[in-house]
Design a protein around this motif. Sequence first.
Motif, short mmCIF file in Angstrom:
data_model
loop_
_atom_site.label_atom_id
_atom_site.label_comp_id
_atom_site.label_asym_id
_atom_site.label_seq_id
_atom_site.Cartn_x
_atom_site.Cartn_y
_atom_site.Cartn_z
N PRO A 26 0.81 -1.18 0.00
CA PRO A 26 0.00 0.00 0.00
C PRO A 26 0.85 1.24 0.00
N PRO A 27 0.36 2.31 -0.66
CA PRO A 27 1.13 3.54 -0.69
C PRO A 27 1.17 4.20 0.66
N THR A 28 2.28 4.83 0.94
CA THR A 28 2.43 5.56 2.19
C THR A 28 3.07 6.90 1.89
N ALA A 29 3.24 7.69 2.92
CA ALA A 29 3.87 8.99 2.76
C ALA A 29 5.30 8.80 2.28
N ALA A 30 5.73 9.71 1.45
CA ALA A 30 7.06 9.62 0.85
C ALA A 30 8.14 9.63 1.92
N GLY A 31 9.11 8.73 1.72
CA GLY A 31 10.27 8.72 2.59
C GLY A 31 10.09 8.00 3.90
N SER A 52 -7.25 2.98 14.79
CA SER A 52 -6.09 3.68 14.22
C SER A 52 -5.56 2.95 12.99
N ARG A 53 -5.65 1.61 12.97
CA ARG A 53 -5.16 0.85 11.80
C ARG A 53 -6.09 1.02 10.61
N THR A 54 -7.41 1.07 10.84
CA THR A 54 -8.33 1.34 9.74
C THR A 54 -8.16 2.77 9.24
N THR A 55 -7.91 3.70 10.16
CA THR A 55 -7.63 5.08 9.76
C THR A 55 -6.37 5.14 8.90
N LEU A 56 -5.35 4.37 9.28
CA LEU A 56 -4.14 4.28 8.48
C LEU A 56 -4.45 3.81 7.06
N ALA A 57 -5.23 2.74 6.93
CA ALA A 57 -5.54 2.19 5.61
C ALA A 57 -6.32 3.18 4.77
N MET A 58 -7.28 3.87 5.37
CA MET A 58 -8.07 4.85 4.62
C MET A 58 -7.24 6.06 4.24
N ALA A 59 -6.30 6.44 5.12
CA ALA A 59 -5.42 7.57 4.81
C ALA A 59 -4.47 7.23 3.67
N HIS A 76 -4.05 12.27 4.04
CA HIS A 76 -2.91 11.40 3.77
C HIS A 76 -1.80 11.45 4.81
N PRO A 77 -1.55 12.58 5.48
CA PRO A 77 -0.50 12.59 6.53
C PRO A 77 -0.75 11.59 7.64
N LEU A 78 -1.98 11.11 7.82
CA LEU A 78 -2.26 10.11 8.84
C LEU A 78 -1.68 8.74 8.50
N ALA A 79 -1.18 8.58 7.27
CA ALA A 79 -0.61 7.30 6.84
C ALA A 79 0.85 7.13 7.25
#
Length: 423
Positions: free
Chosen positions: A4-9, A297-304, A311-314
Motif C-alpha cells: 500500500p502507498p504511504t507517505a514519501a520517505g 487507528s489501523r483502519t484510519t491508516l488504511a483509509m489515509a 494522507h498525513p495520517l498514513a
Amino acid sequence: MGKPPTAAGMPDELSRRLGVLDAVVIGLGSMIGAGIFAALAPAARSAGSGLLIGLALAGVVAYCNATSSARLAARYPASGGTYVYGRMRLGDFWGYLAGWGFVVGKTASCAAMALTAGSYLWPGQAHAVAVAAVVALTAVNYTGVQKSALLTRVAVAVVLAVLAAVVVAALTSSASDAARLDVGDDATFGGVLQAAGLLFFAFAGYARIATLGEEVRDPARTIPRAIPIALGIALVVYALVAVCVLTVLGPEGLAEAAAPLSDAAGAAGDDWLVPVVRVGAAVAALGSLLALILGVSRTTLAMARDRHLPHPLAVIHSKFKVPHRAELVVGAVVAVAAATADVRGAIGFSSFGVLVYYAVANASAWALTPAGGCQARVVPVVGLAGCLVLAFALPLSSVVSGATVIALGAAVYAVRRALTARG
C-alpha cells in the motif's frame, strides 16, 4: 496485492511481531470486555427469559462474520480489515463505506468503554476518568503494538478470573434456580432479535485481529486460526456467565439490574465479591478500550493511505513502527467524545455501524472464488442476512442515528468523487 502507498520517505510496512497467542489475546481483550458487564441487562429487558436464545443468535451471526473475516484476512493480510476486503472484492465505494462505519462506530464504542471504566472507578467523575484513560492508553499504543498486546494479556487474565469467580458463586449459591432458565411468555420474536443485536456488541472484537494484518507473523496461517479460537472462547464464557446470572437474578431481576454481575454476586451471598467485580468491570472496559483504539487507528491508516482520510495520517513512526499520527488523532477524537457523550447512545450507535461493517465483510467473502465448497457461500449469505436483520432490529433511535451517519459518509464519498473528476 502490492504494497500500500504511504507517505514519501517513510517505511511502507508495519513490523510483523505478533504470533497466534498475541492475536487471540487481542481479540479476547476486545470481546471479553465491558460488553459482558453492561449488555446483559438491556438484552434481558428486550428478550426477558429468551435472553439465551438471543445470545445464541448473536453467536451464530458472529461465527459467520468470523469465518468470512478469517478467509478474507488470509487472502489480504493488510491493515484495514473489511475496508481493504470491500475495496478488493466489491469496489472502492463498499470498502470506503465499511471503513467509515468502522471508524465512526468504533470511535463511539471507544467513548462508551472509557465511560464504563469511569463509572465503575469513580462514578461521580466518570467523564474525567474516561478522558484520562483515553490519554493513557493512547500513549501505550503509541510506543508499540507489543506493549499493547502485553497489557491486553494482563487485562484478559484479570477479567477471566473475575468472571470465573462470579460463575462459581452463582453455581454454589442457594439463590440459584434452574427453572428460571425456561423461556416464558415474556419472550417475543422481536424482543429476542433486539437482544441479539445488543449482545452482538460484545462479540465484535474479533475484527481487531483482522485489522492488524500487517503486524502478525505468517498472517495467512495466524489470522484464520486466531479469529475462531478467540470467538469460541468468548462464546463459552458469555454463555456460562449469562446462565449463572439468570439462575441467580432471574429475567426480571436481571432486566432491572444496573450492574448485573455485581448484583448477581451480592444475591449469591458473596458480598466480598462485589467490589472485586467492580474492579474487574473497569479492567475489562480498559482492555476493550486499548484494543479498540488499536483497531480504529489501523483502519484510519488504511483509509489515509488511499486518501479517503487526510494522507498525513498514513505516516508510520520510524522507531515504534506504528501509525502514530493516526493514533494521536483517534485518541483526541475519542477523548472529546468521552468528555461529552452518553453511554447508552454511544453503544446503540456503535452497534449499527459495526453490523454494517460486517455486512460488507460477508458480501466480500461471498465474492471470493468458492474454493472452500458450499460452506464458503452459505456462511457469508447467512452472515450478511443476520447482520442486516440485527441492525434494523435495534432500538429505533439507534437505527435512525446510525443510518443517518452511514448516509452522510456515502454523501461525502460522492462529493469527493465528483470533485476529483472535475480536477
